[in-house]
Design a protein around this motif. Structure first.
Motif, PDB file in Angstrom:
ATOM      1  N   PHE A  79       0.678  -1.557   0.154  1.00  0.00           N
ATOM      2  CA  PHE A  79      -0.124  -0.379  -0.258  1.00  0.00           C
ATOM      3  C   PHE A  79       0.590   1.362   0.184  1.00  0.00           C
ATOM      4  CE2 PHE A  79      -2.500   2.901   1.863  1.00  0.00           C
ATOM      5  CZ  PHE A  79      -3.520   3.126   1.402  1.00  0.00           C
ATOM      6  N   THR A  84      -1.100   5.958  -5.518  1.00  0.00           N
ATOM      7  CA  THR A  84      -2.453   5.418  -5.299  1.00  0.00           C
ATOM      8  C   THR A  84      -2.896   4.420  -6.725  1.00  0.00           C
ATOM      9  OG1 THR A  84      -2.676   7.180  -4.459  1.00  0.00           O
ATOM     10  CG2 THR A  84      -4.658   6.131  -4.965  1.00  0.00           C
ATOM     11  N   ARG A  88      -3.570   0.731  -5.740  1.00  0.00           N
ATOM     12  CA  ARG A  88      -4.493  -0.175  -5.778  1.00  0.00           C
ATOM     13  C   ARG A  88      -4.853  -1.279  -6.241  1.00  0.00           C
ATOM     14  NH1 ARG A  88     -11.165   3.318  -6.732  1.00  0.00           N
ATOM     15  NH2 ARG A  88     -12.212   1.749  -5.788  1.00  0.00           N
ATOM     16  N   VAL A  91      -3.372  -3.761  -4.476  1.00  0.00           N
ATOM     17  CA  VAL A  91      -4.611  -4.404  -3.030  1.00  0.00           C
ATOM     18  C   VAL A  91      -5.178  -5.671  -3.654  1.00  0.00           C
ATOM     19  CG1 VAL A  91      -6.220  -3.798  -1.295  1.00  0.00           C
ATOM     20  CG2 VAL A  91      -3.868  -2.286  -1.313  1.00  0.00           C
ATOM     21  N   ALA A  92      -5.427  -5.264  -4.979  1.00  0.00           N
ATOM     22  CA  ALA A  92      -6.988  -5.815  -5.570  1.00  0.00           C
ATOM     23  C   ALA A  92      -5.860  -7.186  -5.741  1.00  0.00           C
ATOM     24  CB  ALA A  92      -7.304  -5.356  -7.000  1.00  0.00           C
ATOM     25  N   LEU A  95      -6.322  -9.113  -3.014  1.00  0.00           N
ATOM     26  CA  LEU A  95      -7.357  -9.838  -2.877  1.00  0.00           C
ATOM     27  C   LEU A  95      -8.059 -10.851  -3.794  1.00  0.00           C
ATOM     28  CD1 LEU A  95      -9.472  -6.460  -2.284  1.00  0.00           C
ATOM     29  CD2 LEU A  95      -8.815  -8.196  -0.839  1.00  0.00           C
ATOM     30  N   PHE A 285     -11.038  -1.077   4.083  1.00  0.00           N
ATOM     31  CA  PHE A 285     -10.351  -1.562   2.298  1.00  0.00           C
ATOM     32  C   PHE A 285     -10.986   0.118   1.770  1.00  0.00           C
ATOM     33  CE2 PHE A 285      -9.709  -5.300   3.205  1.00  0.00           C
ATOM     34  CZ  PHE A 285      -8.673  -5.624   2.277  1.00  0.00           C
ATOM     35  N   PHE A 286     -12.215   0.786   2.158  1.00  0.00           N
ATOM     36  CA  PHE A 286     -12.655   1.576   1.643  1.00  0.00           C
ATOM     37  C   PHE A 286     -11.667   3.028   1.253  1.00  0.00           C
ATOM     38  CE2 PHE A 286     -15.067   5.346   0.864  1.00  0.00           C
ATOM     39  CZ  PHE A 286     -15.482   5.310  -0.812  1.00  0.00           C
ATOM     40  N   PHE A 289      -8.092   3.354   0.856  1.00  0.00           N
ATOM     41  CA  PHE A 289      -7.560   4.555  -0.549  1.00  0.00           C
ATOM     42  C   PHE A 289      -8.722   6.082  -0.649  1.00  0.00           C
ATOM     43  CE2 PHE A 289      -7.128   0.276  -1.338  1.00  0.00           C
ATOM     44  CZ  PHE A 289      -5.921  -0.135  -2.550  1.00  0.00           C
ATOM     45  N   GLY A 408     -14.633  -6.343   2.067  1.00  0.00           N
ATOM     46  CA  GLY A 408     -13.062  -6.089   1.912  1.00  0.00           C
ATOM     47  C   GLY A 408     -13.943  -6.135   0.103  1.00  0.00           C
ATOM     48  N   ALA A 409     -13.973  -6.298  -0.279  1.00  0.00           N
ATOM     49  CA  ALA A 409     -14.082  -7.117  -1.760  1.00  0.00           C
ATOM     50  C   ALA A 409     -14.816  -5.949  -2.399  1.00  0.00           C
ATOM     51  CB  ALA A 409     -14.518  -8.682  -2.106  1.00  0.00           C
ATOM     52  N   ILE A 412     -12.730  -2.061  -2.094  1.00  0.00           N
ATOM     53  CA  ILE A 412     -12.007  -2.248  -3.277  1.00  0.00           C
ATOM     54  C   ILE A 412     -12.811  -2.300  -4.680  1.00  0.00           C
ATOM     55  CG2 ILE A 412     -11.740  -4.615  -3.465  1.00  0.00           C
ATOM     56  CD1 ILE A 412      -8.981  -2.078  -3.979  1.00  0.00           C
TER      57      ILE A 412
END
Length: 456
Positions: A79, A84, A88, A91-92, A95, A285-286, A289, A408-409, A412
């Motif tokens: 992260f 940014t 992202r 992190v995707a 996941l 997660f939201f 970011f 979390g999914a 993101i």
């Protein structure tokens, strides 16, 4: 000359020099030994030492410290170390490689652990040792963020959740006399939160030395936990009279009791807690970011994330402490009340979106999630027969972890729009609030049940 006494020599170190050295040594280690004794007195108070609950509290603190060290290492790699947009994507990818397989593996964890009722100490020790080995494996890839990091991270996640499931099943067997399950879980959870808060700055300091160092620290902590797991009482591995609980919809004709046949409020409370756990995963997660792209007014992205994170942590700790203090006899009402409160704050944050309200929502969600989980534990203690109670804890914990993954999914995948995000958060809580209210309405409070155990 024979009557003259030999002169005493201080050159052998038995004189003032040695005494001064011992005094300095005592002064240096007194803060550590005094702190250790104070922690031991706190964890072993009110019969927890005699029953073995104190050792479980200490083991869970070790678990929390090790997990946060790995989190610091992964967060710095996945992260914070990249822009940014790239973060992202990373992190995707994280996941996709770790969370998606976990949603498949998590429902299997409970049934597998049901088959190990005589090996719970070994299961917890195995979860600790697995994470210690995986931490060493990740130390070589944490600096580069290579793909080999993600399978190891998946293994850490699975081992961590397996430990959590076994720990939930173990707590009922270590209750001291006149000690409720909600109070015991409050102590265990609070110890984990305090250890997490204490280990986080240590992890940051180790990361300043080098990216792999938090993982080296995590390895040492988990090896300590491996040995600590075997210090739990032998009764942890006893399974006399236990059977497996099921969550199927066709249990009315089954001879084996399950959650649906035992109590509808328990199932409603479980689904309500799943929405709170989903909200937790979504916000993590939201907001990670969102605040990096749009930090709080006058603050950097790191400080903004820290403010919201500390708010959520303090709220969670306060909720856990309140659970140990609260003496309510209606956990269904507590779950419904805290979800209604969270829903109201989420709606306000969506309508009047601001950084302050985001922090307030984080604190409220942490506080209410802790109280809701403790109330669910109390309901399982009250309504689920002892023969299947430990299995019910394993199944419920697995469902809650899957809900966190799904939340979390969503976090993101959602566009970085604050109003939209808070609206989605409110929708997640609204679903749980409906289930919580159904649990209150379906609870047969008018029927006297003098044989019920205490829930708080």
């Amino acid at each position: 000359m024979g009557d003259v006494a030999p002169a005493r020599s201080s050159g052998d170190g038995s004189g003032p020099a040695r005494r001064a050295g011992r005094a300095v040594g005592r002064a240096l280690h007194l803060p550590f030994t005094g702190t250790a004794r104070g922690i031991r007195r706190a964890t072993h108070a009110h019969g927890a030492g005699e029953s073995g609950l104190g050792k479980l509290i200490e083991l869970h603190a070790i678990n929390g410290a090790g997990d946060v060290l790995i989190t610091v290492a992964l967060a710095s790699t996945v992260f914070f170390s990249v822009p940014t947009d790239e973060a992202r994507g990373r992190v995707a990818l994280y996941l996709a490689i770790t969370m998606a397989p976990f949603t498949v593996l998590a429902p299997v964890i409970g049934p597998l652990l049901d088959r190990l009722p005589h090996g719970r100490r070994a299961a917890m020790a195995g979860a600790m040792l697995t994470r210690a080995l995986l931490a060493v494996m990740m130390s070589g890839a944490v600096a580069t963020g290579g793909l080999e990091l993600y399978p190891a991270a998946l293994g850490v996640l699975v081992a961590s959740k397996a430990y959590g499931v076994v720990r939930s099943a173990v707590v009922p067997r270590l209750l001291p006399p006149h000690f409720s399950l909600v109070k015991a879980n409050s102590r265990v959870t609070l110890a984990g939160l305090l250890a997490t808060g204490a280990a986080a700055p240590v992890g940051a300091g180790l990361h300043a030395i080098g990216p792999p160092w938090p993982l080296y620290g995590a390895c040492a902590v988990f090896i300590w936990g491996t040995f600590a797991a075997f210090t739990l009482p032998h009764k942890v591995d006893e399974a006399k009279g236990e059977r497996r609980a099921r969550l199927s919809t066709h249990e009315a004709h089954s001879k084996r009791p399950g959650l649906r046949t035992v109590s509808r409020p328990v199932l409603c409370g479980l689904l309500a807690n799943a929405s709170m756990r989903g909200l937790s995963g979504f916000l993590i997660f939201f907001l990670a970011f969102l605040l990096r792209e749009h930090p709080l007014a006058g603050q950097s992205a790191a400080v903004s994330l820290g403010i919201v994170g500390v708010s959520a942590g303090v709220g969670n700790a306060c909720g856990t402490a309140a659970g140990a203090w609260l003496r309510a006899r209606a956990p269904e009402v507590i779950i419904a009340a805290v979800l209604c409160l969270t829903l109201a704050v989420a709606i306000v944050a969506a309508v009047f979106f601001s950084g302050v309200l985001v922090a307030v929502l984080g604190a409220t969600a942490g506080f209410c999630q802790a109280l809701a989980k403790l109330s669910l534990d109390a309901m399982i203690q009250r309504d689920v027969p002892e023969a299947v109670r430990t299995s019910a804890f394993a199944r419920s914990e697995t469902l809650l972890q899957v809900a966190w993954v799904l939340g979390g999914a969503i976090g993101i995948a959602l566009p970085l729009n604050g109003v939209l995000g808070m609206s989605v958060a409110a929708a997640i809580v609204a679903l749980g609030t409906v289930m919580a209210l159904r649990g209150v309405l379906s609870h047969p409070s008018h029927t006297p049940t003098p044989s019920r155990p205490r829930v708080a």
